[in-house]
Design an enzyme around this catalytic site. Structure first.
Site, short mmCIF file in Angstrom:
data_model
loop_
_atom_site.label_atom_id
_atom_site.label_comp_id
_atom_site.label_asym_id
_atom_site.label_seq_id
_atom_site.Cartn_x
_atom_site.Cartn_y
_atom_site.Cartn_z
N ASN A 390 -50.93 -24.73 57.21
CA ASN A 390 -51.12 -23.04 57.12
C ASN A 390 -52.13 -22.88 58.50
OD1 ASN A 390 -53.55 -24.13 56.42
ND2 ASN A 390 -53.50 -23.30 54.27
N CYS A 391 -52.76 -23.87 59.18
CA CYS A 391 -53.54 -23.79 60.19
C CYS A 391 -54.56 -22.89 60.03
CB CYS A 391 -52.58 -22.84 61.34
SG CYS A 391 -53.36 -23.15 63.01
#
Length: 747
Positions: A390-391
């Site tokens: 999901n960074c």
């Protein structure tokens, strides 16, 4: 000073004679008249009188009696007797008093029944009331409240309210921040930081991102993307960000697989982060996603004037999972929550083995080592793309840590705050879930705290390189659990902007709420307290360095390529940020060499060690690269945060406080002399002292190693309430009390 018993963990002697009997306690009306300090929008829900707060400093053998109040924001203990101890307190928070506990700061609640500790859960308190109420806080405070003398109905209602508001799940709009700002008129409170200091960049406009690109010398191929303005494309992206892809690609993939720009190295390479595509069962889709990512990485390499290499770093493959991080921290924090002195000394025997089993320091070491690996690539002109599902967790941590190590701007207070805004707030870190503000335990992970831990390790290794102190980091970690600041309340900028609008008037954006940012330190502290944020040992940059884009100063310690006759005999055409630029052939050759590194752990360890030894052989440049020591002996416990509430480990007049205190004293003396010299040179009359100048705390006589949190107390001569439940043994006759202090043996 009077005490019960002979000290330590021993019980009180039956021969003790108290000034106060239980009957007198119930007749006292002093505490009934005490009113809690309420913030705008804060309401009292429940309160109980004749509650005893046991004193941890006296090994729970003495205590204060007073009133325990629960509001929609905090739990507050009020006592007329304890007000004497707060007169000389230098450290004050405008929002939270010393005996105030934010509802979201409560971690666990226990009740003591017949000397047995049992956890209190919603609906658990029905018939029997516990003798004691124990509150374990996320800032490592432990509160012991005695309910023996409290009315049964009041005690039962109080416990139910506290358990409900501290442990039950809630909704976002029920957080106190909306009541607080709504009652205050939705206006922004206080300036960002201290007057005269550089402002904190919030990265909410295109100009903020453009200025950061210009400051770091980013390539023209990175441009400011505004296609997500008003969150038209994705709610997991900020409205503005920097990237090198087209608007059509962003719309097509909704931010997934898009390398987002974080920071540019003077050599032209960059640090980027990317959200990975979700795993799919369809092989065709998986191949298309992989092909898209490969093309993006190829484009990034081709845009560099030297056609440099790109390294992809999948963080989940080399760092612990979020579940492992939280489990480790849960084990680690139990070391610093002893109930009493006896339990502390008992745990001290096996402290090192428990610390080893917690594995928290090992996780810190892995994060520092990973950041060091990425710094090595950037220093050798290799761009790095951090990849995470999901960074917004490990990507934020490693990207921020790398920038603190490389860029001295982020080691200043304004720069550090801007970094958190850029990488964490605008990077869509889920503060709401990770801090468990809605009490959904499945999503709680201390990722941001792990980042602060890593920065603290760097601060201990290179103190003069940082403008801020460990007190600043400790207060920042405490502010996570004060549900007022927008910085830590939301999972994304979209959620923040969407929930700040008034329900009854959503059509008028001018009527939207404006929650304060945590960087508005004046909301919590006066300027005299904010002085503790500034490191007196900090060595600032020369003023000329403001123009480093046009005239750069060569730092003392620079990274260099492997020594060779041609390298040292050839003059450099221009100077870089941390080392001299070499010609294109050598840089291209080195880039290709790096791209062929073997992934074996042994070879990588050798390269890492050579890189560090090469840097270590040169004089330290506090305004350049600072490589962290990540070996076991180099890592330490953040004592101020974890040990500040344990009296047994406090050193009166000792610790780092004495060093900083002396430095503050010398700085004050230098400023005074400079003022006198200026007045003599300008032949001016002595002017009145500036009341805005920060005042150090060397005048306080109660400093300890955990200052400003664990200050030494000035005890009252009047004895406090004994804690024994055997009234016939604890309270003696009131007829034979000593008449003066000489009879007490105090004088």
């Amino acid at each position: 000073m009077l005490s019960l018993g002979s000290g330590g963990g021993k019980t009180a002697k039956p021969s003790f004679v108290s000034y106060v009997s239980p009957e007198e306690i119930k007749k006292e009306n002093v505490n009934d008249e005490l009113k809690p300090h309420l913030l705008p929008g804060e309401l009292v829900i429940c309160e109980a009188n004749t509650v005893v707060k046991y004193s941890r400093e006296d090994s729970l053998q003495r205590g204060f009696y007073g009133k325990l109040v629960c509001t929609n924001f905090k739990i507050s203990f009020l006592s007329a007797e304890q007000l004497l101890d707060e007169v000389d307190q230098s450290y004050r928070n405008k929002l939270m008093g010393e005996n105030d506990i934010s509802l979201h700061c409560v971690d666990q609640i226990f009740g003591v029944y017949d000397d047995k500790k049992k956890p209190l859960l919603p609906g658990a308190v029905k018939n029997k009331i516990p003798e004691k109420l124990l509150l374990y806080c996320k800032d490592f405070r432990v509160f012991h409240f005695g309910l023996t003398y409290t009315k049964e109905e009041d005690a039962k209602r109080l416990i139910r309210v506290i358990v409900h508001h501290c442990l039950n799940p809630t909704s976002l709009k029920c957080l106190f921040a909306f009541s607080y700002v709504g009652a205050a008129g939705g206006l922004k409170v206080g300036p960002l930081g201290i007057e005269g200091e550089p402002p904190t960049i919030m990265f909410e406009t295109k100009n903020d991102w453009r200025d950061e690109l210009d400051r770091t010398g980013g390539l023209l191929t990175y441009r400011i993307i505004s296609s997500n303005e008003n969150y038209k494309i994705s709610t997991r992206l900020p409205q503005f960000f920097a990237a090198s892809v087209s608007d059509d690609d962003i719309k097509k993939y909704k931010g997934k697989g898009i390398p987002l720009w974080c920071w540019s190295h003077p050599s032209g390479c960059a640090l980027l982060k990317m959200a990975a595509f979700p795993e799919t069962v369809d092989d065709n889709s998986s191949q298309m996603d992989k092909g898209w990512i490969d093309r993006q990485l190829q484009v990034l390499g081709e845009t560099h004037p030297l056609n440099h290499t790109i390294k992809t770093e999948i963080l989940s493959a080399t760092l612990p999972t979020l579940q492992e991080i939280q489990a480790s921290y849960s084990r680690f924090k139990q070391l610093f929550l002893p109930d009493n002195a006896a339990e502390f000394w008992e745990s001290d025997v096996k402290w090192l083995s428990v610390l080893e089993n917690a594995n928290w320091l090992e996780i810190i070491r892995q994060c520092l080592k990973k950041a060091l690996d990425i710094v090595e690539c950037l220093e050798h002109s290799t761009s790095v793309v951090l990849v995470e599902e999901n960074c917004s967790d490990l990507c934020c941590l490693i990207a921020s840590l790398v920038q603190v190590i490389i860029d001295p701007h982020f080691r200043t207070i304004s720069g550090f705050q801007s970094l958190i805004q850029k990488e964490w707030v605008m990077g869509c870190h889920c503060f709401l879930d990770r801090c468990n503000l809605l009490r959904n335990n499945d999503k709680e992970v201390s990722v941001f705290l792990l980042f602060l831990e890593c920065v603290w390790q760097l601060l201990q290794q290179y103190p003069p390189a940082f403008e801020f102190t460990e007190t600043y980091l400790t207060i920042l970690s405490d502010s996570m659990y004060i549900p007022i600041f927008s910085t830590f309340l939301f999972n994304s900028p979209w959620q923040r902007d969407n929930n700040q609008m008034l329900d009854e008037d959503r059509r008028m954006r001018s009527r939207s709420l404006k929650l304060p940012s945590v960087w508005e330190w004046s909301v919590q502290f006066e300027n005299s307290v904010q002085a503790l944020f500034y490191n007196p040992l900090y060595i600032g940059k020369p003023k000329l360095d403001r123009f480093r884009r046009t005239q750069r100063i060569k730092p003392q310690r620079q990274m260099s390529l492997p020594s060779s006759p041609s390298y040292h005999s050839r003059p450099s055409p221009k100077k870089g940020f941390f080392r001299e630029e070499t010609d294109h052939l050598i840089k291209t050759f080195l880039g290709k060499k790096i791209s062929r590194w073997t992934p074996t752990a042994e070879d990588h360890s050798v390269n890492n060690r050579l890189f560090y030894e090469n840097w270590r052989s040169k004089p330290i440049d506090l305004h350049g690269l600072l490589l962290p020591l990540h070996d076991g002996p180099a890592l330490k416990i953040w004592g101020q945060r974890y040990l500040r509430w344990i009296p047994e480990v406090q050193i009166p007049g000792g610790g780092l406080t004495t060093t900083l205190n002396k430095a503050w004293e010398i700085i004050d003396e230098i400023k005074t002399l400079q003022t006198k010299v200026s007045q003599c040179l300008l032949k001016r009359q002595p002017s009145s002292p500036n009341t805005d100048v920060f005042t150090p705390f060397h005048q306080s006589s109660r400093l300890s190693s955990t200052f400003p949190f664990g200050t030494l107390r000035r005890q009252s001569i009047k004895p406090r309430i004994p804690v024994s439940t055997n009234l016939s043994m604890s309270f003696g006759s009131m007829e034979n009390l000593p008449d003066d202090e000489e009879d007490l043996g105090l004088l």
